[in-house]
Scaffold this motif. Structure first.
Motif, mmCIF file in Angstrom:
data_model
loop_
_atom_site.group_PDB
_atom_site.id
_atom_site.type_symbol
_atom_site.label_atom_id
_atom_site.label_comp_id
_atom_site.label_asym_id
_atom_site.label_seq_id
_atom_site.Cartn_x
_atom_site.Cartn_y
_atom_site.Cartn_z
ATOM 1 N N GLU A 276 0.828 -1.200 0.000
ATOM 2 C CA GLU A 276 0.000 0.000 0.000
ATOM 3 C C GLU A 276 0.867 1.256 0.000
ATOM 4 O O GLU A 276 0.597 2.227 -0.717
ATOM 5 C CB GLU A 276 -0.918 -0.015 1.223
ATOM 6 N N ALA A 277 1.937 1.253 0.801
ATOM 7 C CA ALA A 277 2.815 2.420 0.870
ATOM 8 C C ALA A 277 3.574 2.634 -0.434
ATOM 9 O O ALA A 277 3.884 3.771 -0.802
ATOM 10 C CB ALA A 277 3.801 2.253 2.028
ATOM 11 N N ALA A 278 3.892 1.541 -1.146
ATOM 12 C CA ALA A 278 4.625 1.641 -2.412
ATOM 13 C C ALA A 278 3.704 1.926 -3.589
ATOM 14 O O ALA A 278 4.188 2.162 -4.707
ATOM 15 C CB ALA A 278 5.394 0.344 -2.668
ATOM 16 N N GLY A 279 2.388 1.897 -3.366
ATOM 17 C CA GLY A 279 1.445 2.157 -4.446
ATOM 18 C C GLY A 279 1.353 1.030 -5.450
ATOM 19 O O GLY A 279 1.050 1.258 -6.624
ATOM 20 N N VAL A 280 1.600 -0.211 -4.994
ATOM 21 C CA VAL A 280 1.565 -1.381 -5.871
ATOM 22 C C VAL A 280 0.410 -2.275 -5.434
ATOM 23 O O VAL A 280 0.247 -2.546 -4.234
ATOM 24 C CB VAL A 280 2.902 -2.151 -5.802
#
Length: 312
Positions: free
Chosen positions: A126-130
């Motif tokens: 979620e933090a990496a936007g993946v």
């Protein structure tokens, strides 16, 4: 059996100058390999999937970038293999990843082992936007792109996630046709992928019946794909919790005295190409303690096994 250690990069070891000095010292001990890990963050709330809901060690919140840490290790050593166990490969486009890994192979003069996996922490995705969903398909296409970049003079790829027009992508890695790729994972799908298209498995120390059951999946997948399973490497990682008193024999795949842990590791190594990876970053707090314990593991693993294999 080959012997490897973790590259010091987490918690009190997350200092590149300290990392360089310790990598030089670990190579001087005579080990065969050094391996980085990969973390983006350490949630303050227990992350889903971490050891039955236990709290994640806080030192995982202090970390060096794995690829840059491998560059530090490459510059500080001359002989040891350098790998990732495991690099969460899906957090960046595979063409960008291929460029970084190629550079590392050149910096290390062909000593790179590419160990990649899916990771296990939803919060990091979620933090990496993946996207968390579709990780397996994303990894398959990542491997396709790495192969296209490393094996072809003219690079081209068209897939569901990425498109590369006919292009020149140079330089190529020093290792030909590409650096070895080892895959992590502990499910039947992960082991099937290892057998079908990897050069080896990034495993972990675990109870032997569980290990044999998983490995049989990779062997059968390799045979179905027309590959020789004897050519697959296995690297058994242990995040060692070292105790002074003997631990319960059921726990010695990760916890116990140095001798107990080493006996379990030796029981898993059945081929000359098998390798152990001892991570000491959670059980030590200083470079001196880390290196002293690494020397103890080296000495113990060099001793003949007292483990008697059962007749089957």
């Amino acid at each position: 059996m080959r012997i490897g250690f973790s590259v010091p990069q987490f918690g009190p070891f997350a200092d590149p100058h300290r990392t360089a000095r310790m990598c030089t010292a670990l190579e001087a001990l005579g080990c065969d390999s050094l391996w980085v890990g990969d973390r983006l963050l350490a949630p303050l709330a227990s992350p889903e999937g971490y050891l039955g809901g236990n709290e994640m060690p806080l030192r995982y919140g202090t970390h060096l970038d794995p690829l840059l840490a491998l560059g530090v290790a490459a510059a500080a050593t001359e002989r040891v293999r350098l790998g990732s166990s495991t690099l969460n490969a899906l957090w960046q486009p595979p063409l960008v990843l291929a460029r970084a890994l190629t550079t590392l192979d050149l910096i290390s003069r062909g000593r790179l082992d590419v160990g990649i996996g899916l990771g296990w922490m939803r919060e990091e995705y979620e933090a990496a936007g993946v996207p968390w969903q579709g990780r397996g398909a994303r990894l398959e296409e990542t491997l396709d792109v790495l192969d296209a970049v490393w094996r072809s003079d003219t690079v081209v790829h068209t897939g569901p996630l990425w498109t590369i027009p006919e292009s020149t992508v140079l330089p190529k890695p020093l290792q030909s046709p590409r650096p070895p790729i080892l895959l992590g994972g502990f499910t039947a799908l992960a082991l099937e992928r290892v057998g079908r298209r990897a050069d080896g498995w990034l495993a972990a120390a675990m109870p032997l019946p569980y290990f044999h059951g998983l490995w049989s999946v990779a062997v059968e997948a390799a045979e179905r794909a027309g590959r020789d399973p004897a050519g697959l490497r296995r690297v058994f990682r242990v995040n060692a919790e070292v105790t002074t008193a003997e631990a319960d024999p059921a726990e010695t795949h990760h916890r116990g005295t140095v001798r107990q842990i080493c006996e379990h590791l030796r029981s898993m190594c059945e081929a000359e190409t098998d390798e152990v990876l001892v991570d000491l970053q959670l059980t030590t707090a200083s470079p001196e303690e880390f290196l002293d314990l690494a020397a103890a593991f080296m000495a113990e693993l060099a001793e003949p096994s007292t483990h008697v294999r059962p007749v089957v």
